[in-house]
Design a protein around this motif. Sequence first.
Motif, short mmCIF file in Angstrom:
data_model
loop_
_atom_site.label_atom_id
_atom_site.label_comp_id
_atom_site.label_asym_id
_atom_site.label_seq_id
_atom_site.Cartn_x
_atom_site.Cartn_y
_atom_site.Cartn_z
N ILE A 1 -68.09 8.97 -24.63
CA ILE A 1 -67.85 10.07 -24.12
C ILE A 1 -68.10 10.13 -22.31
CG2 ILE A 1 -68.88 12.59 -23.97
CD1 ILE A 1 -69.71 12.24 -26.99
N ILE A 2 -69.33 9.37 -22.15
CA ILE A 2 -69.57 9.14 -20.71
C ILE A 2 -68.37 8.33 -20.10
CG2 ILE A 2 -71.15 8.17 -19.07
CD1 ILE A 2 -72.43 10.21 -20.69
N ARG A 3 -67.79 7.43 -20.98
CA ARG A 3 -66.88 6.74 -20.13
C ARG A 3 -65.45 7.50 -20.06
NH1 ARG A 3 -63.05 3.89 -24.77
NH2 ARG A 3 -62.92 6.24 -25.10
N ASP A 4 -65.13 8.51 -21.05
CA ASP A 4 -64.12 9.58 -20.98
C ASP A 4 -64.42 10.39 -19.49
OD1 ASP A 4 -62.73 8.21 -22.72
OD2 ASP A 4 -63.34 9.60 -24.38
N MET A 5 -65.52 10.79 -19.47
CA MET A 5 -65.97 11.76 -18.53
C MET A 5 -65.73 10.94 -17.19
SD MET A 5 -69.30 13.91 -19.69
CE MET A 5 -69.14 14.97 -18.40
N ILE A 6 -65.92 9.70 -16.92
CA ILE A 6 -66.08 9.06 -15.55
C ILE A 6 -64.60 8.59 -15.53
CG2 ILE A 6 -66.65 6.70 -14.76
CD1 ILE A 6 -69.21 7.00 -15.78
N PHE A 7 -64.04 7.78 -16.59
CA PHE A 7 -62.72 7.20 -16.23
C PHE A 7 -61.60 8.33 -16.38
CE2 PHE A 7 -65.39 3.73 -17.12
CZ PHE A 7 -65.38 3.15 -15.81
N GLY A 8 -61.80 9.25 -17.39
CA GLY A 8 -60.84 10.05 -17.53
C GLY A 8 -60.60 11.39 -16.97
N ASN A 9 -61.83 11.55 -16.47
CA ASN A 9 -62.30 12.90 -16.00
C ASN A 9 -62.10 14.07 -16.69
OD1 ASN A 9 -63.10 14.46 -13.80
ND2 ASN A 9 -61.06 15.31 -13.01
N HIS A 10 -62.55 13.51 -17.93
CA HIS A 10 -62.44 14.68 -19.09
C HIS A 10 -63.69 15.63 -18.92
CE1 HIS A 10 -59.87 11.91 -21.76
NE2 HIS A 10 -59.39 12.32 -20.84
N ARG A 11 -63.44 17.02 -18.81
CA ARG A 11 -64.57 17.79 -18.61
C ARG A 11 -64.91 19.03 -19.63
NH1 ARG A 11 -65.53 17.33 -12.86
NH2 ARG A 11 -67.61 18.65 -13.40
N HIS A 12 -63.86 19.11 -20.30
CA HIS A 12 -64.00 20.10 -21.58
C HIS A 12 -64.04 19.62 -23.05
CE1 HIS A 12 -61.79 21.97 -17.97
NE2 HIS A 12 -62.91 23.01 -18.33
N PHE A 13 -64.46 20.55 -23.90
CA PHE A 13 -64.56 20.14 -25.26
C PHE A 13 -63.39 19.57 -25.86
CE2 PHE A 13 -65.24 20.45 -29.76
CZ PHE A 13 -66.50 20.37 -29.86
N ARG A 14 -62.64 20.45 -25.64
CA ARG A 14 -61.31 19.97 -26.64
C ARG A 14 -60.54 18.82 -25.76
NH1 ARG A 14 -61.19 24.10 -29.81
NH2 ARG A 14 -59.68 24.08 -31.42
N GLU A 15 -60.74 18.74 -24.64
CA GLU A 15 -60.09 17.40 -23.68
C GLU A 15 -61.12 16.38 -24.38
OE1 GLU A 15 -59.07 17.10 -19.13
OE2 GLU A 15 -60.71 18.14 -19.72
#
Lengths: 171, 171
Positions: free
Chosen positions: A26-40
């Motif tokens: 999850i941290i990875r997706d926030m860092i590298f994918g800039n995912h910021r929302h639940f559904r994202e």
Amino acid sequence: MRDERRSGCPINLTLEVVGDKWSLLIIRDMIFGNHRHFRELLLKSEEGVSSNILADRLKTLVEQGIIARTDDPSHQQKVIYSLTEQGIELLPILAQMAGWGRKYLPVSEELGIRARLLQEGGPAMWEEFMSELRETHLGVAPRDRGKSGGAPVAERLQAAYEAVVAQRKPR
Amino acid sequence: MRDERRSGCPINLTLEVVGDKWSLLIIRDMIFGNHRHFRELLLKSEEGVSSNILADRLKTLVEQGIIARTDDPSHQQKVIYSLTEQGIELLPILAQMAGWGRKYLPVSEELGIRARLLQEGGPAMWEEFMSELRETHLGVAPRDRGKSGGAPVAERLQAAYEAVVAQRKPR
DNA sequence: TCTGAGTGATTGTGAAATGCAACCAGTTGC
DNA sequence: GCAACTGGTTGCATTTCACAATCACTCAGA
């Protein structure tokens, strides 16, 4: 999973916080994918996390102070998840893991290209990336990036990834 | 736990191999405590792993090529577990985790001292330590350690740990 | 030759974590 | 008003984990 304290060893304590199957992804997706929302995070996850697990992990990570949960002003139901400084500083761990995985495990080419760039860039590039994350997640004013490689690290990583994908699927 | 391949992402693949609660702790004990036998890993573990989990993880780690299992010539039933090059190169991941844990989690003083030295020593010290591990686990001939801090890293870490313990328990 | 401690595990059982699919109430844009 | 979207919940089956007891075997000492 929670409320443990098997020992005061720093490695053990770290593992008790982010040592499960999903937290670091999850941290990875926030860092590298800039995912910021639940559904994202739910739908764009490479590995297909299930929604109950995602909800539980996000809650735990917020409690641990690794991410922060704020309302999205554009939508009454939307929520924005942001990395805290503590979360941003997990980047070196992810970078080391990426380097090790790339060396010893059957990494796919398109997903390995970011790991390669991070490895070649070394700790200096990680620091630069962390500065960018502080801007986007903490709202810290951008320092002037002087001797860096020009474009932001996030953009360079994304461009490299898209180049590989375009090359492998010409049409 | 085995036979997964949720995605070709290097971070995910690394987590599938060593992302459980115990594998990295076992590696830690082999690296920092020089624990090489089953019962040593079982009884000297800070966190108290149970024997079935330990047996299962050792088996998995051998299959993954992270450690090697050889007979101990001194005893027909004894077995020696050694780190492979692949296992030794997990050290930077452990070092980063130790640094992060020491910064953000309630690490005990005696168990945090090693993390502090590793953090202060930086990647150069990690490399030196990895060279020493190659000597003890792989039988690689020792290179002459030139500009290093004198005594082997393993000894310096151990001495620092014992100094803290002696200070906290004067008698 | 017996005996007690030590060797790397295995077995059985209950508890906990995980995975899967369906579902929910409220919100937004059209 | 309505369909699509929002961050989640709920119930249930499967898998993993944790704990204690136990195992067959080996070795050193008496």
